[in-house]
Every structure is written in structure tokens, then in C-alpha cells.
Enzyme design. Structure first.
Site, PDB file in Angstrom:
ATOM      1  CB  SER A 138      -0.974  -0.035   1.181  1.00 60.96           C
ATOM      2  OG  SER A 138      -2.138   0.688   0.873  1.00 60.96           O
TER       3      SER A 138
ATOM      4  CG  ASP B 132       6.088   4.830 -12.409  1.00 62.98           C
ATOM      5  OD1 ASP B 132       6.673   3.738 -12.591  1.00 62.98           O
ATOM      6  OD2 ASP B 132       4.851   4.932 -12.353  1.00 62.98           O
TER       7      ASP B 132
ATOM      8  CE  LYS C 187      -5.237  -2.345   1.489  1.00 65.51           C
ATOM      9  NZ  LYS C 187      -5.541  -1.087   0.770  1.00 65.51           N
TER      10      LYS C 187
END
Length: 442
Positions: free
Chosen positions: A301, A312, A326
Site C-alpha cells: 500500500s 516511475d 495492495k
């Protein structure tokens, strides 16, 4: 509005896997809506009939409040593993936990197949010292079977006065007999950030995302840079292994610490107008120093938000094994004096637009941690995709997680030592250092 009253969290704190945002109600007009409403009322009448029959004919006089609470929790838990009802006390306890201090054993747990499953023991807590392992399944508490209890009820029984004992009966993968562990309860003070200087490298371990996490990270960076000045500092290792998550705003702040601009995370609900995007503010606190992020099957999470954002943007190299996966969003919706509900309302996406729900973050460099002989065959890979009733991925593809073992002896920690070698130039890999130009547009 409910949105303003909602407590926004990401992750799992003693079974409270939580996250962000709130969906709005869709309104449909015409005969279809009327038919749907009529059918709904018939079902509610059925519920009322069953409730009255239980009250009238059950062998013992039932507790009406408990019946209603069980019905509500059953309705929510049937949706996915992360939606549930919190009684007033459970809601208060959850609020205490996010502040970073609570009473208990020191384990993150979830419910699976009617049993309590350990997500991870929290560092330096009674459960950690007693030898509880990630993936252990708690089948009994003080000899009483946990089947039939809700997750909140099980957690409540594990809590109690400080210095009192509780016996956990654990089913461990590979063990022929249940394992019984006696743990002495204590005040669990969560120091969510720990750090140290490793000669020319700053090591920062984030165990969860509570209200003190960003302040702890800032203190860590300041102290490390003071003790390893200027060009002597090769870079930072941010260890998110076995970090189950926590507060969304803290995950954003931690990501923002290393980013100068660009998206950190976005959330998308059932309706297009519910989408939200969170962006970095100007200023990299580490002034571009190399960063390696460690993840494993216990990184979930909020941890995945940080790892995904830095990956990224090519701000950090992610090392380890696939994270938990998650990527669903829960809203904590207070119900006044009646507690709160935790409801899955959206998915979250990394800056590249990728949902990691039931897939996880794939590391740039996979480094597996070998298990000691006594744990081989006993520690199974973990991931969202293995949870019964989990929310599916948005594209239908799912991937299993990975094991979450981290040795206590640093000399045996293959993932951490590989990260050190990368920063010192002893190891070379095309993924390190990452090329910022190859990151997502800012």
C-alpha cells in the site's frame, strides 16, 4: 460533507488496511430505478424477518446490538478483505494507532479463511522478540479458536493490560504441529523511522507510515548529512521491506522528499469526477543523491506508493522482490457515536498510470533473500492476489507476491548488502543509476 469527515489512510495497522477518497452515489431515474428500489426493500424486509426470528426463537436471548454489528460487518467483509465495520472502540483504537502508539503485541494482521494471518511482526515489539513470523496463521488465542470472530474481535482479544500474557496457537507453513507462543503484552510505541550511517551510506528504515514518519525521515536525512558531509555521502538506502502501509499524506510527503516535481500518485473511483492526483512540490531534500529503495512481499500500500513514484520518475532504483500488491483505496467514514466503516472506494495508480492492485511493484533489480534451513518450506510467498475475495486488477492480470523474510543479522541480508555494493560501485547494473530522462513526463 462525508468527504471532509473521512480519515484518509493507506495500508494496514493491526488489521486496519486503509487508504483514501470517497465515491459518490449514482442516481438513476425511471422504471428501472423503481424496480431496483422495490427489490432492495424486499431484501431489507427479508433481513428484518430473519432478525426478528432470531430474537424470538434462538435458544438463548441474543444481544441485539451484536447481531446488528455482525450483520453490518458481514455485509462489508463480503465485498473484499479490506472493507469492514469498526465499533466505536475499534475506531478510537485505530486513531490511536495512526498517532504511533498503542497497546498490544506488535503485529500487523489480516483475516484469511476465518483465521487471523500475520502480515508482519513490527520491529522490536513483544511479538517480534517472541519469534512470530510473517505468514503465520493464528488459529487460537489462549486456547480459544478464533474461527467465528471478526478481525476486529480477534485484535481486541490480543490487546489487554500491560505485562499480562497471552498464548497464540499458530499454524506455520511446513510445521507438522501447531506452534504455541506465549507473549507478554506491552505498550507498542511505533518509531516508524530508524536510521544509521554505514560508513559512506545513509540507511533509513521506514516500518510504517504514521503521523511521525515524515518528521522522522527529515531528522534522519539531516543527521546523516551532518555525519557524512558532502561528496563523502554515496547515497541513501530506503528500506520499505515488511512495511504494511499507513497514512496516505505521509506516503506522499516521503515521496516528495526525493522528488522535485511531477505526479506522486492518483486515485480513481467508480465515477470519473472522483479521480484525484497528488503532485510533488519543488525541492529535493537530498539534492539528487543516489537512492535505492528495498521492497519485498511484505511491502504494501503506502510503501508501494513511494516505491512506484520514485521508480516511475527514475529517481530511485527499486531492489528486492515483488511487493504485496495492495492498490485499492479505502475511506474511513465516521458514523458519529456508532463507530465507522472502512469501505473500498477506488484504486490508486503510480505516475505512469499503472495500477498495482493484485500485481505489486516489480523491482528494477530482483534480489532474492535465501531462507535459513529452519524456515525453508515454512515461509510462503505473500500477496494481495492470494487473499480470498480480493478486488481484481483493472486489466484482469494478476501476479503472486513474494516471501517477506528479512534476516536480523545484517551480514546475511543479501538485498541490503547488494544495495550497498551498488552505491559503492562494487556491483554494476544497467538499472543503477536510473536515467531521469527515461522517467514519466513531469
Amino acid at each position: 460533507m462525508i468527504r471532509k469527515a473521512s480519515l484518509m489512510l493507506v495500508g494496514a495497522l493491526m488489521g486496519a488496511a486503509a487508504v483514501v477518497t470517497l465515491s459518490q452515489t449514482q442516481f438513476v431515474v425511471g422504471s428501472t430505478a423503481e424496480a431496483a428500489a422495490s427489490d432492495t426493500y424486499r431484501q431489507l424486509n427479508l433481513f428484518g424477518d430473519v432478525f426478528e426470528r432470531i430474537r424470538a426463537d434462538y435458544v438463548e436471548v441474543p444481544d441485539d446490538a451484536k447481531l446488528i454489528e455482525a450483520a453490518i460487518n458481514g455485509m462489508l467483509s463480503s465485498l473484499d478483505p479490506h472493507s469492514s465495520y469498526m465499533s466505536p472502540k475499534s475506531f478510537r483504537d485505530m486513531q490511536v494507532q495512526t498517532r504511533g502508539e498503542f497497546g498490544g503485541l506488535g503485529i500487523e494482521v489480516t483475516m484469511e479463511d476465518g483465521f487471523v494471518k500475520v502480515v508482519t511482526p513490527i520491529d522490536e515489539t513483544p511479538a517480534y522478540r517472541a519469534g512470530v513470523l510473517a505468514g503465520d496463521v493464528i488459529v487460537a488465542l489462549d486456547g480459544e479458536n478464533v474461527q467465528g470472530l471478526t478481525l476486529n474481535e480477534a485484535v481486541e482479544r490480543m490487546r489487554g493490560p500491560v505485562k499480562t500474557d497471552i498464548e497464540l496457537t499458530i499454524r506455520r507453513e511446513g510445521a507438522t504441529e501447531p506452534v504455541k507462543i506465549i507473549i507478554t503484552r506491552d505498550i507498542i510505541r511505533i518509531r516508524s523511522v530508524r536510521w544509521r550511517e554505514e560508513k559512506d551510506i545513509g540507511y533509513v528504515r521506514i516500518t510504517q507510515f504514521n503521523e511521525q514518519t515524515f518528521d522522522g525521515l527529515k531528522a534522519a536525512i539531516d543527521e546523516i548529512e551532518e555525519k557524512i558531509p558532502g561528496t563523502d555521502l554515496k547515497g541513501f538506502v530506503i528500506d520499505l521491506r515488511n512495511n504494511p502501509g499507513g497514512l496516505l499524506d505521509q506516503a506522499i510527503a516521503v515521496s516528495d522528499t526525493f522528488l522535485d516535481r511531477g505526479e506522486i500518485v492518483s486515485t480513481r473511483g467508480r465515477n470519473a469526477d472522483e479521480s484525484q492526483r497528488y503532485n510533488a512540490r519543488s525541492g529535493d531534500m537530498t539534492r539528487g543523491k543516489p537512492v535505492i529503495v528495498l521492497v519485498n512481499g511484505g511491502s504494501a500500500s503506502a510503501s508501494e506508493i513511494v516505491a512506484g513514484a520514485l521508480q516511475d520518475h527514475r529517481r530511485a532504483t527499486v531492489v528486492g522482490t515483488r511487493s504485496f500488491g495492495k492498490g485499492s483505496v479505502q475511506t474511513i467514514i465516521p458514523l458519529g457515536p456508532n463507530g465507522a466503516i472502512r469501505l473500498t472506494t477506488a484504486r490508486y495508480y503510480t505516475p505512469s498510470g499503472t495500477s498495482i492492485q493484485a500485481k505489486g511493484i516489480t523491482p528494477d533489480i530482483e534480489v532474492k533473500q535465501e531462507l535459513p534451513d529452519e524456515l525453508k518450506g515454512k515461509v510462503e510467498p505473500r500477496g494481495e492476489a492470494s487473499l480470498r475475495g480480493h478486488l481484481g486488477s483493472d486489466d484482469g492480470t494478476e501476479k503472486s507476491g513474494s516471501q517477506a523474510y528479512v534476516p536480523q543479522d545484517q551480514k546475511e541480508d543479501a538485498q541490503l548488502n547488494f544495495a550497498y555494493d551498488l552505491l559503492r560501485g562494487i556491483q554494476a547494473n544497467k538499472a543503477f543509476p536510473p536515467d531521469p530522462a527515461a522517467g514519466v513526463p513531469n
